[in-house]
Design a protein around this motif. Structure first.
Motif, PDB file in Angstrom:
ATOM      1  N   SER A  91       3.923   6.960  -0.416  1.00  0.00           N
ATOM      2  CA  SER A  91       4.352   6.013  -0.932  1.00  0.00           C
ATOM      3  C   SER A  91       3.167   5.971  -2.007  1.00  0.00           C
ATOM      4  CB  SER A  91       4.278   4.792   0.177  1.00  0.00           C
ATOM      5  OG  SER A  91       4.347   3.585  -0.620  1.00  0.00           O
ATOM      6  N   HIS A  92       2.277   4.982  -2.025  1.00  0.00           N
ATOM      7  CA  HIS A  92       1.141   4.798  -3.125  1.00  0.00           C
ATOM      8  C   HIS A  92      -0.328   4.333  -2.554  1.00  0.00           C
ATOM      9  CE1 HIS A  92       1.130   0.296  -3.130  1.00  0.00           C
ATOM     10  NE2 HIS A  92       2.413   0.293  -2.644  1.00  0.00           N
ATOM     11  N   ILE A  93      -1.249   4.726  -3.275  1.00  0.00           N
ATOM     12  CA  ILE A  93      -2.575   4.385  -2.594  1.00  0.00           C
ATOM     13  C   ILE A  93      -3.299   3.190  -3.703  1.00  0.00           C
ATOM     14  CG2 ILE A  93      -2.794   6.306  -0.983  1.00  0.00           C
ATOM     15  CD1 ILE A  93      -5.038   7.235  -3.203  1.00  0.00           C
ATOM     16  N   PHE A 102      -3.419  -2.043   3.898  1.00  0.00           N
ATOM     17  CA  PHE A 102      -2.110  -1.255   4.394  1.00  0.00           C
ATOM     18  C   PHE A 102      -0.906  -1.166   3.395  1.00  0.00           C
ATOM     19  CE2 PHE A 102      -4.634  -3.436   7.627  1.00  0.00           C
ATOM     20  CZ  PHE A 102      -4.548  -2.512   8.723  1.00  0.00           C
ATOM     21  N   ASP A 103      -0.952  -1.960   2.352  1.00  0.00           N
ATOM     22  CA  ASP A 103       0.370  -1.867   1.546  1.00  0.00           C
ATOM     23  C   ASP A 103       0.031  -0.645   0.837  1.00  0.00           C
ATOM     24  OD1 ASP A 103       1.931  -1.936  -0.795  1.00  0.00           O
ATOM     25  OD2 ASP A 103       1.223  -4.011  -1.604  1.00  0.00           O
ATOM     26  N   GLY A 104       1.211   0.471   0.769  1.00  0.00           N
ATOM     27  CA  GLY A 104       1.007   1.769   0.163  1.00  0.00           C
ATOM     28  C   GLY A 104       0.415   2.569   0.960  1.00  0.00           C
ATOM     29  N   ALA A 105      -0.962   2.551   1.335  1.00  0.00           N
ATOM     30  CA  ALA A 105      -1.924   3.016   2.084  1.00  0.00           C
ATOM     31  C   ALA A 105      -1.054   3.798   3.463  1.00  0.00           C
ATOM     32  CB  ALA A 105      -3.155   2.627   2.322  1.00  0.00           C
ATOM     33  N   ASN A 136       0.328   4.183  -9.778  1.00  0.00           N
ATOM     34  CA  ASN A 136       0.567   3.007 -10.353  1.00  0.00           C
ATOM     35  C   ASN A 136       1.932   2.143  -9.719  1.00  0.00           C
ATOM     36  OD1 ASN A 136      -0.020   0.533 -11.653  1.00  0.00           O
ATOM     37  ND2 ASN A 136       0.902   1.342 -13.532  1.00  0.00           N
ATOM     38  N   GLU A 137       2.156   2.151  -8.255  1.00  0.00           N
ATOM     39  CA  GLU A 137       3.211   1.420  -7.871  1.00  0.00           C
ATOM     40  C   GLU A 137       3.028  -0.107  -8.141  1.00  0.00           C
ATOM     41  OE1 GLU A 137       5.719  -0.969  -5.181  1.00  0.00           O
ATOM     42  OE2 GLU A 137       3.531  -1.070  -5.666  1.00  0.00           O
ATOM     43  N   GLU A 138       1.670  -0.474  -8.276  1.00  0.00           N
ATOM     44  CA  GLU A 138       1.410  -2.123  -8.296  1.00  0.00           C
ATOM     45  C   GLU A 138       1.654  -2.539  -9.690  1.00  0.00           C
ATOM     46  OE1 GLU A 138       1.480  -3.864  -5.702  1.00  0.00           O
ATOM     47  OE2 GLU A 138       0.567  -2.461  -4.141  1.00  0.00           O
ATOM     48  N   GLY A 139       1.295  -2.010 -10.527  1.00  0.00           N
ATOM     49  CA  GLY A 139       1.461  -2.370 -12.109  1.00  0.00           C
ATOM     50  C   GLY A 139       0.441  -3.732 -12.366  1.00  0.00           C
ATOM     51  N   PRO A 201       7.447   4.967   4.229  1.00  0.00           N
ATOM     52  CA  PRO A 201       7.353   3.989   5.046  1.00  0.00           C
ATOM     53  C   PRO A 201       6.279   2.852   4.560  1.00  0.00           C
ATOM     54  CG  PRO A 201       6.393   6.039   5.970  1.00  0.00           C
ATOM     55  CD  PRO A 201       6.790   6.164   4.510  1.00  0.00           C
ATOM     56  N   HIS A 202       6.307   1.568   4.908  1.00  0.00           N
ATOM     57  CA  HIS A 202       5.980   0.625   4.275  1.00  0.00           C
ATOM     58  C   HIS A 202       5.622  -0.773   5.140  1.00  0.00           C
ATOM     59  CE1 HIS A 202       4.343  -1.955   1.046  1.00  0.00           C
ATOM     60  NE2 HIS A 202       4.274  -0.833   0.053  1.00  0.00           N
ATOM     61  N   ILE A 203       4.441  -1.464   4.960  1.00  0.00           N
ATOM     62  CA  ILE A 203       4.737  -2.654   5.707  1.00  0.00           C
ATOM     63  C   ILE A 203       5.532  -3.342   5.094  1.00  0.00           C
ATOM     64  CG2 ILE A 203       2.136  -2.362   6.444  1.00  0.00           C
ATOM     65  CD1 ILE A 203       1.564  -4.551   4.196  1.00  0.00           C
ATOM     66  N   GLY A 367      10.332  -4.750  -4.609  1.00  0.00           N
ATOM     67  CA  GLY A 367      10.633  -3.401  -5.044  1.00  0.00           C
ATOM     68  C   GLY A 367       9.699  -2.386  -4.416  1.00  0.00           C
ATOM     69  N   HIS A 368      10.145  -1.035  -4.451  1.00  0.00           N
ATOM     70  CA  HIS A 368       9.210   0.073  -4.108  1.00  0.00           C
ATOM     71  C   HIS A 368       9.618   1.346  -4.794  1.00  0.00           C
ATOM     72  CE1 HIS A 368       7.524  -2.158  -0.387  1.00  0.00           C
ATOM     73  NE2 HIS A 368       8.889  -2.569  -0.381  1.00  0.00           N
ATOM     74  N   ASP A 369       8.782   2.353  -4.723  1.00  0.00           N
ATOM     75  CA  ASP A 369       9.121   3.499  -5.670  1.00  0.00           C
ATOM     76  C   ASP A 369      10.233   4.223  -4.929  1.00  0.00           C
ATOM     77  OD1 ASP A 369       6.770   3.893  -7.193  1.00  0.00           O
ATOM     78  OD2 ASP A 369       5.708   4.021  -5.129  1.00  0.00           O
TER      79      ASP A 369
HETATM   80 ZN   LIG Z   1       3.313  -1.205  -1.795  1.00  0.00          ZN
END
Ligand SMILES: [Zn+2]
Length: 430
Positions: A91-93, A102-105, A136-139, A201-203, A367-369
């Motif tokens: 996912s993304h960090i 937790f989001d991404g991590a 840069n998932e979050e933008g 996986p994602h929260i 939205g997600h990657d």
């Molecule tokens: Zn995320």
């Protein structure tokens, strides 16, 4: 799937709840603020430090790091047939400025846990399995987000992305140079490659799984989204001297317009999402009749035809409410709803059953990657509950048992796809 049950069981025994939890706590030091907040924006010093820690953890267990031109970071467990397209998990960090742990991590650390469990269990799968941390998932620093996965998939051109600037005027290209300098010893890869399957996986970032008391959501898809800018032009006038009969009050027209939009876009079933999140009034002075209002519309729905119909109604509704003002409506974005691979979801459902994890299907509101991977290969997502549905916030929390459940299903799914025959994989692409 029967012949895989034994290796999956063996693998499952090595997926460690405590190691996964302590890695979340350790990664959260990079960009920590307050008690449990994380501010780790894309390509920042904090992001660079967190990436270095990930690489260190990966190398300790024999994973091979690599970086591509947009700084997507990969950690590879080579398969028995390393020339085959790998299974990608991650996912993304990067985080929002006021993000949590937790989001991404979670997606990245669950991927690391899955790989570490494979290493510990002595499993070398047929296909390589690779952790990915998308850039840069979050933008939040560089808009728009999902930059790394969009460049990887070809949805957006690298040349356009690197020209973008953050609020301080720093270009993506310069920020990428800083990351590359810090990671000079990491092997480079060209942008994009064939992928056998992608699992993220994602929260959940919503309240549904927690309310149901279910640890696993098999994500059916990502709802579609249309965004608009509405500009209402009237005429500034003196609040004391201008009679109402002759006014062209942009704010009053905006109020009528919002009321009309709320009626047009109302949904008894509460599936449609309609948000006006930004609203600016000019000149925004107490004794001046407002001459101009600009506001945003964010409209989402999981059904393509409904999203089309509702979005198409925005401009006529605004024009009908314009009164004596001029109204302009510009559509900025139209992302179609997306359905994840039915085959991959079926595999995850079966594996969750074998692992005795209760699960339900769930749609993603955010939205997600994975959106950008879905056109390339069988792609899907695993959601786990987060407390109160809270995300993009210091209070964001996911329980160790739920993180563990998500990582177990990820590990099993990754191994299933890494061992799948070419025919089985072909089936998934239909
Ligand atoms: Zn995320």
């Amino acid at each position: 799937m029967t012949e895989l049950a034994a290796p999956i069981q063996r693998l499952d025994a090595h997926v460690s709840r405590d190691r996964l939890w302590s890695r979340h706590m350790a990664l959260a030091h990079h960009g920590a603020f307050g008690e449990t907040g994380v501010n780790r924006q894309a390509l920042s010093a904090e992001d660079i430090a967190a990436r270095a820690e990930l690489v260190r953890w990966g190398r300790e267990i024999g994973l091979e790091p690599a970086v591509d031109p947009i700084a997507n970071l990969f950690l590879r467990l080579p398969g028995r047939e390393p020339e085959l397209p790998p299974v990608l998990i991650g996912s993304h960090i990067d985080s929002q400025p006021t993000g949590g742990r937790f989001d991404g991590a979670f997606g990245v650390l669950a991927a690391l846990e899955a790989l570490e469990a494979m290493v510990e269990a002595g499993i070398r799968p047929r296909r390589s399995v690779e952790l990915v941390a998308w850039t840069n998932e979050e933008g939040s620093r560089f808009a728009p987000g999902m930059m790394g996965s969009a460049a990887f998939s070809g949805a957006r051109a690298l040349a356009d992305i690197v020209a973008l600037k953050d609020p301080d005027g720093v270009r993506v290209a310069e920020a990428l140079d800083a990351v590359a300098a810090a990671e000079a010893e990491l092997p480079r890869r060209p942008l994009g490659f064939a992928v056998a399957a992608y699992v993220e996986p994602h929260i959940e970032q919503g309240p549904i799984l927690e309310a149901a008391g279910i640890p696993i959501g098999i994500v059916s898809g990502i709802q579609g989204k249309r965004t608009f800018r509405v500009e209402i032009d009237g005429a500034e006038a003196h609040a004391g001297t201008a009679p109402h009969s002759g006014r062209r009050d942009a704010l009053m027209t905006a109020v009528d317009t919002l009321a009309a939009l709320r009626t047009t876009l109302h949904d008894d079933d509460d599936v449609t999402r309609f948000t006006v999140g930004r609203f600016t009034v000019s000149p925004n002075a107490p004794s001046v009749v407002p001459g101009r209002v600009v506001f945003s519309i964010d409209l989402r729905h999981p059904d393509a035809a409904t999203l089309q119909r509702l979005g198409d109604a925005v401009a006529p509704t605004c024009r009908a409410a314009a009164g004596s003002c001029q109204v302009g409506v510009t559509e900025l974005l139209h992302d179609q709803p997306l359905e994840f691979s039915a085959g991959l979801r079926a595999v995850m459902r079966t594996l969750a059953g074998e692992l005795e994890l209760s699960r339900q299907d769930i749609a993603s509101g955010a939205g997600h990657d994975a959106r950008h991977l879905a056109p390339l290969c069988p792609a899907g997502m695993i959601f786990i509950p987060c407390r109160g549905g809270v995300s993009h916030n210091e209070a964001e929390y996911a329980a160790p048992d739920d993180l563990h459940a998500g990582a177990r299903l990820l590990a099993a799914t990754a191994l299933w796809f890494a061992e799948a025959s070419d025919d089985e994989l072909k089936e998934m692409c239909r």
